[in-house]
Design a protein around this motif. Structure first.
Motif, PDB file in Angstrom:
ATOM      1  N   LEU A  22      78.039 -14.976  58.905  1.00 60.30           N
ATOM      2  CA  LEU A  22      78.841 -13.849  58.422  1.00 60.30           C
ATOM      3  C   LEU A  22      77.903 -12.706  58.072  1.00 60.30           C
ATOM      4  N   SER A  23      78.311 -11.481  58.387  1.00 61.77           N
ATOM      5  CA  SER A  23      77.517 -10.328  57.982  1.00 61.77           C
ATOM      6  C   SER A  23      77.581 -10.191  56.463  1.00 61.77           C
ATOM      7  N   ASP A  24      76.697  -9.369  55.921  1.00 68.50           N
ATOM      8  CA  ASP A  24      76.651  -9.195  54.468  1.00 68.50           C
ATOM      9  C   ASP A  24      77.984  -8.734  53.898  1.00 68.50           C
ATOM     10  N   ASP A  25      78.709  -7.903  54.642  1.00 69.97           N
ATOM     11  CA  ASP A  25      80.000  -7.424  54.131  1.00 69.97           C
ATOM     12  C   ASP A  25      81.146  -8.374  54.484  1.00 69.97           C
ATOM     13  N   ARG A  26      80.821  -9.509  55.116  1.00 71.47           N
ATOM     14  CA  ARG A  26      81.767 -10.569  55.463  1.00 71.47           C
ATOM     15  C   ARG A  26      82.841 -10.120  56.455  1.00 71.47           C
ATOM     16  N   LYS A  27      82.550  -9.062  57.220  1.00 67.27           N
ATOM     17  CA  LYS A  27      83.535  -8.575  58.187  1.00 67.27           C
ATOM     18  C   LYS A  27      83.199  -8.982  59.617  1.00 67.27           C
ATOM     19  N   GLU A  28      81.939  -9.272  59.882  1.00 65.58           N
ATOM     20  CA  GLU A  28      81.518  -9.670  61.222  1.00 65.58           C
ATOM     21  C   GLU A  28      81.184 -11.157  61.227  1.00 65.58           C
ATOM     22  N   VAL A  29      81.817 -11.893  62.115  1.00 65.55           N
ATOM     23  CA  VAL A  29      81.570 -13.321  62.253  1.00 65.55           C
ATOM     24  C   VAL A  29      80.796 -13.545  63.538  1.00 65.55           C
ATOM     25  N   SER A  30      79.718 -14.303  63.465  1.00 64.35           N
ATOM     26  CA  SER A  30      78.959 -14.591  64.684  1.00 64.35           C
ATOM     27  C   SER A  30      79.013 -16.068  65.049  1.00 64.35           C
ATOM     28  N   GLY A  31      79.545 -16.899  64.171  1.00 63.25           N
ATOM     29  CA  GLY A  31      79.651 -18.312  64.475  1.00 63.25           C
ATOM     30  C   GLY A  31      80.487 -19.030  63.437  1.00 63.25           C
ATOM     31  N   ARG A  32      80.859 -20.266  63.789  1.00 59.99           N
ATOM     32  CA  ARG A  32      81.648 -21.080  62.867  1.00 59.99           C
ATOM     33  C   ARG A  32      81.290 -22.550  63.102  1.00 59.99           C
ATOM     34  N   PRO A  33      80.317 -23.069  62.335  1.00 62.73           N
ATOM     35  CA  PRO A  33      79.979 -24.489  62.482  1.00 62.73           C
ATOM     36  C   PRO A  33      81.185 -25.360  62.144  1.00 62.73           C
ATOM     37  N   VAL A  34      81.410 -26.372  62.954  1.00 62.14           N
ATOM     38  CA  VAL A  34      82.615 -27.174  62.789  1.00 62.14           C
ATOM     39  C   VAL A  34      82.310 -28.646  62.541  1.00 62.14           C
ATOM     40  N   ALA A  35      81.545 -29.247  63.398  1.00 65.77           N
ATOM     41  CA  ALA A  35      81.311 -30.691  63.290  1.00 65.77           C
ATOM     42  C   ALA A  35      79.818 -30.975  63.377  1.00 65.77           C
ATOM     43  N   ILE A  36      79.433 -32.085  62.793  1.00 69.61           N
ATOM     44  CA  ILE A  36      78.024 -32.463  62.768  1.00 69.61           C
ATOM     45  C   ILE A  36      77.902 -33.924  63.176  1.00 69.61           C
ATOM     46  N   ALA A  37      76.847 -34.221  63.934  1.00 71.48           N
ATOM     47  CA  ALA A  37      76.585 -35.604  64.352  1.00 71.48           C
ATOM     48  C   ALA A  37      75.081 -35.817  64.366  1.00 71.48           C
ATOM     49  N   GLU A  38      74.687 -37.068  64.163  1.00 74.97           N
ATOM     50  CA  GLU A  38      73.266 -37.419  64.172  1.00 74.97           C
ATOM     51  C   GLU A  38      73.030 -38.487  65.225  1.00 74.97           C
ATOM     52  N   ASP A  39      71.913 -38.367  65.965  1.00 73.35           N
ATOM     53  CA  ASP A  39      71.603 -39.394  66.960  1.00 73.35           C
ATOM     54  C   ASP A  39      70.634 -40.419  66.364  1.00 73.35           C
ATOM     55  N   SER A  40      70.267 -41.419  67.135  1.00 73.64           N
ATOM     56  CA  SER A  40      69.438 -42.525  66.630  1.00 73.64           C
ATOM     57  C   SER A  40      68.010 -42.099  66.301  1.00 73.64           C
ATOM     58  N   GLN A  41      67.554 -40.937  66.799  1.00 77.00           N
ATOM     59  CA  GLN A  41      66.217 -40.438  66.491  1.00 77.00           C
ATOM     60  C   GLN A  41      66.210 -39.496  65.287  1.00 77.00           C
ATOM     61  N   GLY A  42      67.374 -39.290  64.673  1.00 75.96           N
ATOM     62  CA  GLY A  42      67.451 -38.428  63.503  1.00 75.96           C
ATOM     63  C   GLY A  42      67.726 -36.971  63.817  1.00 75.96           C
ATOM     64  N   SER A  43      67.929 -36.636  65.080  1.00 71.03           N
ATOM     65  CA  SER A  43      68.298 -35.268  65.431  1.00 71.03           C
ATOM     66  C   SER A  43      69.732 -35.004  64.994  1.00 71.03           C
ATOM     67  N   ILE A  44      69.998 -33.772  64.594  1.00 69.78           N
ATOM     68  CA  ILE A  44      71.331 -33.385  64.160  1.00 69.78           C
ATOM     69  C   ILE A  44      71.885 -32.380  65.167  1.00 69.78           C
ATOM     70  N   TYR A  45      73.143 -32.560  65.525  1.00 64.01           N
ATOM     71  CA  TYR A  45      73.843 -31.656  66.435  1.00 64.01           C
ATOM     72  C   TYR A  45      75.023 -31.055  65.678  1.00 64.01           C
ATOM     73  N   ILE A  46      75.132 -29.729  65.753  1.00 65.79           N
ATOM     74  CA  ILE A  46      76.201 -29.020  65.057  1.00 65.79           C
ATOM     75  C   ILE A  46      76.959 -28.196  66.085  1.00 65.79           C
ATOM     76  N   THR A  47      78.267 -28.421  66.170  1.00 62.81           N
ATOM     77  CA  THR A  47      79.070 -27.646  67.107  1.00 62.81           C
ATOM     78  C   THR A  47      79.554 -26.366  66.435  1.00 62.81           C
ATOM     79  N   ASP A  48      79.698 -25.339  67.253  1.00 64.05           N
ATOM     80  CA  ASP A  48      80.163 -24.037  66.793  1.00 64.05           C
ATOM     81  C   ASP A  48      81.279 -23.610  67.738  1.00 64.05           C
ATOM     82  N   ASP A  49      82.527 -23.660  67.265  1.00 62.73           N
ATOM     83  CA  ASP A  49      83.643 -23.351  68.164  1.00 62.73           C
ATOM     84  C   ASP A  49      83.892 -21.858  68.291  1.00 62.73           C
TER      85      ASP A  49
END
Length: 158
Positions: A22-49
């Protein structure tokens, strides 16, 4: 997005983990993280719809674990202009007017450059879980598609 941390006494503290959507004035959105998952090596994946992205964080990839850095999302992939169905756009315009969408979207949260962020399909699916404070209207699939056609047709007129 925040992370939770337990201390030795069992108390939980919250720390900023991922931000910059979100921009500082909260008017511009550039992303929206939605879900998170972790693999067996400890990497994290975050989806942005919103940005249509998946972020990959691997162990040790942060410069300092206690001071995460904001993620700036940019999507410069050129999109082919959507083919607008004029009948659907008329139906979408009626929905836009009936739900008084202009009340917010003409002043507070202007709709601009939607075609850089969405296809007809992704914009229609956005209405299933819109970014607050936008309410969820429980539109039918046909209504969601119609509204997407209308909103993307506005850019073609500019």
């Amino acid at each position: 997005m925040v992370s939770l941390h337990w201390d030795e006494s069992g108390d939980i503290t919250q720390r900023d983990f991922l931000w910059g959507f979100l921009s500082d004035d909260r008017k511009e959105v550039s992303g929206r993280p939605v879900a998170i998952a972790e693999d067996s090596q400890g990497s994290i994946y975050i989806t942005d719809d919103y940005a249509g992205a998946i972020y990959h964080l691997s162990p040790g990839s942060m410069l300092k674990a206690s001071a995460p850095y904001p993620l700036k999302v940019t999507n410069n992939t050129p999109r082919k202009p959507p083919t607008i169905d004029s009948d659907a756009a008329r139906e979408g315009k009626a929905l836009y007017q009936d739900h008084d969408c202009a009340h917010c979207h003409q002043q507070q949260v202007p709709l601009k450059e939607l075609s850089k962020k969405y296809t007809l399909e992704t914009l229609a699916s956005y209405f299933d879980a819109p970014t607050p404070p936008m309410p969820r209207y429980n539109f039918t699939d046909q209504q969601k598609k119609a509204l997407a056609h209308y909103l993307l047709s506005l850019e073609a007129l500019r």
